[in-house]
Write a protein that holds these residues in place. Structure first.
Motif: not given
Length: 137
Positions: A44-57
């Protein structure tokens, strides 16, 4: 843009975070306002291929988020091929203070997201020290 609430396994940020992204001027690529956080696959992450990722565990501060992300994702070749990683657009935030629970600090969380999404337009906004940082992979 994609906000990730948990690293292993991946969970997309839900509840109020998608609306925070919209208010900050972003477009959330996987979850929608009001949806629960849920497990997602690297596919899913690959398919979306976002321009920005924010990691917020959930419950982690910026330092712990950076440490966990580095430990879990440093050698993940699929992760390293994502557009956000290739363009150095991955950020760790202090989820415990600004994203994991709704409060008056949610406004600061929106300001943090605005600075990440549109750094030039929101360069004058002051955010708390160590509230976010760019990650290197």
């Amino acid at each position: 843009m994609l906000c990730i609430e948990w690293i292993d396994p991946f969970f997309t940020s839900g509840h109020w975070v998608p609306q925070m992204i919209e208010i900050a001027g972003g477009v959330n690529s996987i979850s929608a306002t009001g949806e629960h956080s849920r497990r997602m696959t690297i596919d899913e992450v690959e398919k979306a291929d976002p321009d920005i990722i924010v990691m917020m565990p959930c419950g982690f501060d910026t330092k712990r988020t950076e440490s966990e992300c580095t430990e879990v994702l440093q050698n993940n070749q699929r992760w390293k091929k994502l557009r956000a990683i290739e363009n150095s657009q991955v950020f760790a935030v202090d989820a415990n203070s600004y994203f994991s629970k709704p409060s008056i600090r949610t406004i600061t969380g929106i300001e943090i997201l605005a600075k990440i999404i549109h750094p030039q337009e929101f360069s004058d906004i002051k955010t708390p020290e160590n509230s976010f940082r760019r990650l290197k992979f």
